[in-house]
Scaffold this active site. Structure first.
Site, PDB file in Angstrom:
ATOM      1  N   TRP A   1     -19.619 -32.012  73.836  1.00  0.00           N
ATOM      2  CA  TRP A   1     -19.565 -32.971  74.952  1.00  0.00           C
ATOM      3  C   TRP A   1     -19.419 -32.232  76.282  1.00  0.00           C
ATOM      4  O   TRP A   1     -19.625 -32.798  77.344  1.00  0.00           O
ATOM      5  CB  TRP A   1     -18.424 -33.974  74.754  1.00  0.00           C
ATOM      6  CG  TRP A   1     -17.005 -33.417  74.928  1.00  0.00           C
ATOM      7  CD1 TRP A   1     -16.523 -32.242  74.434  1.00  0.00           C
ATOM      8  CD2 TRP A   1     -15.926 -34.034  75.642  1.00  0.00           C
ATOM      9  NE1 TRP A   1     -15.203 -32.084  74.780  1.00  0.00           N
ATOM     10  CE2 TRP A   1     -14.802 -33.164  75.525  1.00  0.00           C
ATOM     11  CE3 TRP A   1     -15.784 -35.207  76.357  1.00  0.00           C
ATOM     12  CZ2 TRP A   1     -13.569 -33.468  76.093  1.00  0.00           C
ATOM     13  CZ3 TRP A   1     -14.548 -35.505  76.923  1.00  0.00           C
ATOM     14  CH2 TRP A   1     -13.455 -34.626  76.794  1.00  0.00           C
ATOM     15  N   ASP A   2     -19.067 -30.935  76.203  1.00  0.00           N
ATOM     16  CA  ASP A   2     -18.924 -30.102  77.403  1.00  0.00           C
ATOM     17  C   ASP A   2     -20.137 -30.282  78.325  1.00  0.00           C
ATOM     18  O   ASP A   2     -20.007 -30.284  79.548  1.00  0.00           O
ATOM     19  CB  ASP A   2     -18.845 -28.612  77.013  1.00  0.00           C
ATOM     20  CG  ASP A   2     -17.724 -28.294  76.035  1.00  0.00           C
ATOM     21  OD1 ASP A   2     -17.380 -29.171  75.234  1.00  0.00           O
ATOM     22  OD2 ASP A   2     -17.214 -27.160  76.072  1.00  0.00           O
TER      23      ASP A   2
ATOM     24  N   LYS B   1      -3.260 -31.987  74.262  1.00  0.00           N
ATOM     25  CA  LYS B   1      -3.973 -30.718  74.458  1.00  0.00           C
ATOM     26  C   LYS B   1      -4.726 -30.704  75.780  1.00  0.00           C
ATOM     27  O   LYS B   1      -4.787 -29.686  76.478  1.00  0.00           O
ATOM     28  CB  LYS B   1      -4.947 -30.534  73.299  1.00  0.00           C
ATOM     29  CG  LYS B   1      -5.794 -29.279  73.389  1.00  0.00           C
ATOM     30  CD  LYS B   1      -6.655 -29.129  72.153  1.00  0.00           C
ATOM     31  CE  LYS B   1      -7.559 -27.917  72.242  1.00  0.00           C
ATOM     32  NZ  LYS B   1      -8.420 -27.793  71.060  1.00  0.00           N
ATOM     33  N   GLN B   2      -5.341 -31.809  76.093  1.00  0.00           N
ATOM     34  CA  GLN B   2      -6.177 -31.873  77.297  1.00  0.00           C
ATOM     35  C   GLN B   2      -6.293 -33.342  77.686  1.00  0.00           C
ATOM     36  O   GLN B   2      -5.973 -34.215  76.887  1.00  0.00           O
ATOM     37  CB  GLN B   2      -7.548 -31.257  77.025  1.00  0.00           C
ATOM     38  CG  GLN B   2      -8.378 -32.000  76.003  1.00  0.00           C
ATOM     39  CD  GLN B   2      -9.534 -31.152  75.497  1.00  0.00           C
ATOM     40  OE1 GLN B   2      -9.346 -30.284  74.651  1.00  0.00           O
ATOM     41  NE2 GLN B   2     -10.725 -31.385  75.984  1.00  0.00           N
TER      42      GLN B   2
ATOM     43  N   GLU C   1      -7.121 -33.048  70.997  1.00  0.00           N
ATOM     44  CA  GLU C   1      -7.326 -32.669  69.598  1.00  0.00           C
ATOM     45  C   GLU C   1      -6.036 -32.294  68.862  1.00  0.00           C
ATOM     46  O   GLU C   1      -6.082 -31.910  67.698  1.00  0.00           O
ATOM     47  CB  GLU C   1      -8.347 -31.520  69.529  1.00  0.00           C
ATOM     48  CG  GLU C   1      -9.728 -31.956  69.984  1.00  0.00           C
ATOM     49  CD  GLU C   1     -10.682 -30.801  70.241  1.00  0.00           C
ATOM     50  OE1 GLU C   1     -10.200 -29.660  70.415  1.00  0.00           O
ATOM     51  OE2 GLU C   1     -11.898 -31.042  70.297  1.00  0.00           O
TER      52      GLU C   1
HETATM   53  O1  IFM Z   1     -15.459 -29.357  73.515  1.00  0.00           O
HETATM   54  C1  IFM Z   1     -14.349 -28.529  73.606  1.00  0.00           C
HETATM   55  C2  IFM Z   1     -13.145 -29.322  73.141  1.00  0.00           C
HETATM   56  O2  IFM Z   1     -12.924 -30.443  73.964  1.00  0.00           O
HETATM   57  C3  IFM Z   1     -11.919 -28.449  73.159  1.00  0.00           C
HETATM   58  N1  IFM Z   1     -12.131 -27.271  72.368  1.00  0.00           N
HETATM   59  C4  IFM Z   1     -13.277 -26.479  72.781  1.00  0.00           C
HETATM   60  C5  IFM Z   1     -14.549 -27.304  72.780  1.00  0.00           C
HETATM   61  C6  IFM Z   1     -15.722 -26.454  73.251  1.00  0.00           C
HETATM   62  O3  IFM Z   1     -15.518 -26.046  74.556  1.00  0.00           O
END
Ligand code: IFM
Length: 986
Positions: free
Chosen positions: A587-588, A838-839, A726
């Site tokens: 999704w990046d 995490k984010q 995650e």
């Molecule tokens: O897509 C990301 C994910 O959101 C977090 N871990 C790394 C992935 C790739 O950058």
């Protein structure tokens, strides 16, 4: 910003003298220590004056205050301006008087004369101290050929320099007397610095200025100097930066000087090294476009190989040393070309090391680790997208050889990789054997059906003008003559069987043709192509060189990552700069990188989205495997769109940890839809909507219509997912997933309605191909309303997922400073049971669907979730910066912006070894444009509601919106939000 960081040299920003022709220095506080004499005489002057007035008026005597009054009103300013400023601050008015008023007159000029008399007496009494670091620094610049000037407000400058024994230190002096004679305004007006550059005959942009006073720093910036160095001897580093210092040091001795890359002009006079003119191009001279790695640190090699990588969206190549080192991990990739071995997870195929060159001098391999490195420097030139190398080396036999080189991936012809190296024997004549890793042609096969051919063509010979005389191709032996230079030009054409029927023949032909055209022509075309890209995509920040450099670095790698002519590929998590994440697409791309392309390079954005259209069939199959209709995109996607997420990972403790993301990170489908919709809104590209975009929007909406199931409470729920956070797996009703699904359903309904009304023919075709009737699509609006979102109207908060609010509260601040992610510190089980995320998850939602939420909801959720985020992903800080800036919390936004810009560039993170973090780079751009600039993309024209950091004097950039180019110039001291000085044009 902590004090430590604030008072030290920005580590990446080395003072590279090639960017400057002259340097101008304030005297007091920079070269000489007359401040105490000045301060003492100012105090003596004003205290006498104030005491007399107090006695005469029967008032209390309030003495001259060295902290407030001196710094604010007097320090660094011309004498009379200082007097005026201070008197005004006390509400005292005095007549101006005449310039020749004596010290006994109660006028501005009279007080000035009195001050001067006191100072001269003090000078005679105590002499002048000098700052030795500054004197050594100035002498070094002079040795390097820079011109120097003293620019001081003092009318006593000559006397001070004389008393200090430094009368010969400067080429010119612009002092108080000269200013008075010419009517130059004093600092903070730029006049004296402008005048100094003019007298020395240098372009202001190629001058650097050094000041310790805020007014002086402002004056240099206003004069348009290329660099302002602030000297902080009194703990005012932050203020110096705010007033425009690009670099702040406590003493000039702390500055790391990098000698000017020797140019033919400068060195030929002294018979030294041949310079850049021996190569077919020269580095950019503006320091803000350069990333420089001075010296050689073996352990940093992997991350440098990523950071300094070159690419053109089709080919990407890590910046490994040509001759290799113990750490080198060279890799060249072709976008979308995967090596099925080793199974089970395909990674990007690694091509032979095209840039490998070994030099053998008099039988000895020429290597960094044999002999003594006299000079070694690599420079990534962001403007020209060229990697430069300079290296002077003494081998164990005492032979000194200089080597200069360049390397690039052509943006004008994406099949070409180009290299040029100049070798100069300085103190010997002898034999050189040059060998490349391969000669003429090499082929590799990946899997059963893909062949790649690399064709090479070279020219080697003594440099004469810009073209080496033709000699046999390497491996070749050349008899070197002391004092001469020899250049190898090399072109490698990469052709695959995906593009060419006969890749070998094609590679040979393209390489021959390119070398025949000559490197100057190839480089000119490459530079021209990059110029067009920078014209469309550059952001300029006045007042913050570190932020400027970080953004240019981000844009450089984004532009290097995409090929608008190839709809079969997308951008992997580390682009084409490293092997981490196997080159897989996440999704990046749509959520972090695509906005940059949509708004500055729509053709590239279109190609990226076409990749999702080409992989739609695989997404349908994945949905079907999950018992759903519509499209469920791969969490990790490669060539075909099959999900290639690994199914487990082995933890450092040996534990085999299953990876559930392929099944559970379902938000990917809505993310792809979000990318499609953003592109359509920004471009109005009907062809794309009708041929590809609508189908993606309908199929993803259809997926959610089934996936969000109605339960007993009459609401639709999405159970068993992972949101962007995650750390928490298999959760129910993740707010991000559910609201994005809701949005996807609404957009699906809207596009069905749009097509059926405006393009009924196409609707008939598409709906019949998809087996989708209009009623089904129109029912999605109601389905969207039924989705449970976890929003509590009473608190204004979304619950990140069902049960989140009941989890363990953990104070993240108590773990600071920390150097490991929170899941490592707490362990998997504890983190799962905690609120640590995490984010951004809910915060991500705010960022993407900003206008959907009222201001108080945005604030409440950001304030709740921000302190609970552990930033365990590189994707996290930039989004926090963007949201904080949009909410007006500029200080917090700056902190996150800095954190985001350090993800690849910080020396101590070592985090880029597997490739640059492409999503974080896209996020950084978004933090600047959506965050600080406050870009709003409503239904009409784009507008900005900026919240810029105070020290950014201006942020400017261009965007494309519905076929027109919009230019934004946002000064910090802007008019109230919404009415900014935006310029538009086409
Ligand atoms: O897509 C990301 C994910 O959101 C977090 N871990 C790394 C992935 C790739 O950058």
């Amino acid at each position: 910003m902590n004090d430590q960081a604030d008072t030290t040299v920005d580590r990446g920003l080395i003072l590279h003298l090639s960017a400057f022709d002259a340097a101008m220095f304030d005297l007091d506080g920079v070269v000489t220590r007359t401040a105490t004499l000045h301060a003492a005489t100012w105090r003596q002057l004003f205290d006498d004056f104030l005491r007399r007035r107090a006695e005469a008026g029967g008032e209390a005597f309030r003495p001259f205050d060295m902290e407030g009054d001196y710094r604010r009103d007097v320090d660094g300013k011309p004498r009379h301006d200082g007097i005026r400023s201070f008197l005004a601050s006390r509400g005292i008015t005095l007549p101006e008087g005449q310039p020749d008023d004596g010290p006994d007159r109660e006028t501005i000029f009279g007080l000035g004369a009195r001050k001067n008399g006191l100072f001269r007496e003090a000078l005679a009494r105590s002499g002048v101290e000098v700052f030795e670091g500054s004197v050594a620094f100035i002498r070094r610049l002079r040795d390097e050929g820079l011109k120097t000037a003293a620019v001081s407000s003092s009318k006593n400058a000559a006397a001070v320099l004389e008393a200090a024994g430094l009368a010969d230190l400067f080429d010119i002096r612009v002092d108080g007397l000269e200013s008075e004679r010419l009517g130059l305004r004093g600092k903070p007006a730029p006049d004296t610095f402008v005048h100094a550059a003019r007298v020395l005959g240098v372009d202001a942009a190629r001058a650097l200025g050094v000041e310790d006073a805020l007014a002086g720093v402002e004056a240099i910036r206003a004069a348009g100097y290329g660099l302002v160095v602030g000297i902080d001897r009194s703990g005012q580093a932050a203020a110096l930066r705010e007033h425009g210092a690009g670099l702040v040091v406590q003493d000039l001795a702390q500055l790391q000087i990098v000698s000017a890359p020797p140019t033919m002009d400068r060195r030929s006079a002294t018979g030294g090294l041949p310079g850049w003119t021996s190569l077919p191009a020269a580095p950019t001279r503006e320091g803000e476009w350069l990333l420089v790695e001075e010296g050689f640190t073996l352990t940093r090699e992997h991350e440098l190989e990523s950071i300094f990588a070159i690419g053109n969206g089709h080919l990407g190549s890590r910046a490994s040393l040509a001759e290799g080192s113990a750490m080198s991990a060279p890799a060249t990739f072709v976008a979308g070309l995967f090596d099925p071995q080793p199974a089970p997870t395909a990674g990007l195929a690694i091509l032979p090391d095209w840039a490998r060159i070994s030099l053998t001098i008099e039988g000895q391999p020429f290597r960094l680790d044999a002999g003594r490195v006299l000079e070694h420097r690599r420079t990534l030139d962001l403007k020209q997208a060229i990697l430069w190398r300079e290296w002077r080396h003494e081998d164990p036999a005492g032979r000194i050889t200089a080597l200069r080189g360049l390397r690039l991936a052509s943006q004008a012809d994406r099949r070409l990789l180009i290299q040029s190296v100049v070798v100069s024997p300085e103190n010997y004549s002898g034999s050189l054997i040059v060998a490349g890793a391969f000669n003429e042609i090499v082929t590799r096969s990946f899997g059963d059906d893909v062949t790649v051919a690399l064709g090479t063509a070279s020219r080697l010979g003594e440099t004469r003008g810009l073209a080496p005389a033709a000699l046999p191709e390497p491996p070749a032996q050349v008899e070197l003559e002391r004092g001469k230079s020899y250049r190898l030009d090399r072109v490698v054409a990469v052709c695959t069987s995906k593009d060419e029927e006969q890749p070998q023949a094609a590679a040979r032909t393209y390489a021959d043709r390119a070398i025949g055209a000559g490197l100057p022509a190839l480089l000119a075309a490459h530079r021209q192509a990059w110029k067009a890209r920078w014209d469309a995509s550059d952001l300029r920040i006045e007042g913050d060189p570190a932020a400027q450099r970080a953004l240019r670095f981000a844009v450089y790698h984004l532009l290097s990552a995409v090929d608008p002519d190839d709809e079969r590929v997308s951008i992997g998590a580390r682009a084409l700069t490293g092997a981490a994440y196997n080159g897989h697409v996440f999704w990046d791309t749509e959520i972090f990188m695509l906005p940059f392309f949509v708004l500055t390079w729509p053709e590239a954005a279109r190609a990226l989205l076409m990749y999702r259209h080409r992989t739609l069939e695989a997404a349908r199959e994945k949905a079907a495997r999950h018992g759903e209709r519509g499209a469920f995109y791969a969490w990790e996607s490669a060539e075909t769109g099959q999900d290639v997420t690994p199914s487990f990972v082995v933890a450092p403790n040996g534990e085999v940890v299953p990876i559930l993301l392929a099944d559970q990170e379902q938000h990917i489908s809505a993310d792809v839809a979000y990318g499609v919709w953003s592109y359509w809104r920004a471009t109005g590209d009907e062809g794309f909507l009708l041929d590809a975009g609508a189908e993606i929007l309908l199929e993803t909406a259809r997926f959610w219509a089934g996936r969000a199931r109605v339960e007993d409470d009459g609401r639709r729920h999405i159970r068993g997912v992972v949101g962007p956070d995650e750390y928490h797996e298999t959760v129910d009703d993740d707010a991000y997933t559910n609201v994005m699904a809701q949005w996807n359903l609404e957009v699906g309904e809207a596009v069905a309605r749009l097509l059926s009304e405006r393009w009924p023919e196409r609707w008939r075709e598409l709906s019949s191909a998809l087996g989708l009737d209009l009623d089904e699509a129109l029912s999605w609006a109601a389905a969207a309303r039924e989705i449970h979102t976890g929003f509590d109207a009473r608190t204004g908060l979304f619950e990140q997922f069902e049960g989140y609010f009941a989890l363990e509260e953990i104070d993240l601040a108590a773990f600071e400073p920390r150097n490991a992610p929170m899941d490592v510190l707490l362990g998997r089980d504890r983190i799962r049971g905690s609120k640590v995320i995490k984010q951004p998850d809910v915060v991500m939602l705010l960022h993407l669907l900003w206008d959907r939420f009222p201001p108080e909801v945005r604030t409440a959720n950001f304030r709740y979730y921000e302190p609970r985020c552990g930033h365990g992903s590189s994707l996290s800080p930039a989004i926090h910066a963007a949201v904080a800036a949009r909410l007006g919390d500029v200080a917090l936004a700056e902190r996150y912006f800095r954190q985001a810009s350090e993800i690849d560039l910080s020396d101590n993170m070592g985090n880029a070894a597997g490739g640059v973090h492409a999503a974080a780079l896209g996020g950084l751009w978004q933090a600047a444009v959506f965050g600080f600039a406050g870009l709003r993309l409503g239904d009409d024209e784009p507008v900005c509601e900026p919240n810029l950091p105070q020290h950014w004097r201006e942020l400017s950039f261009r965007l494309k919106w519905r076929g027109r180019t919009h230019e934004f110039k946002l000064p910090t001291d802007r008019a109230p939000a919404g009415s900014g000085t935006q310029e538009r044009g086409s």
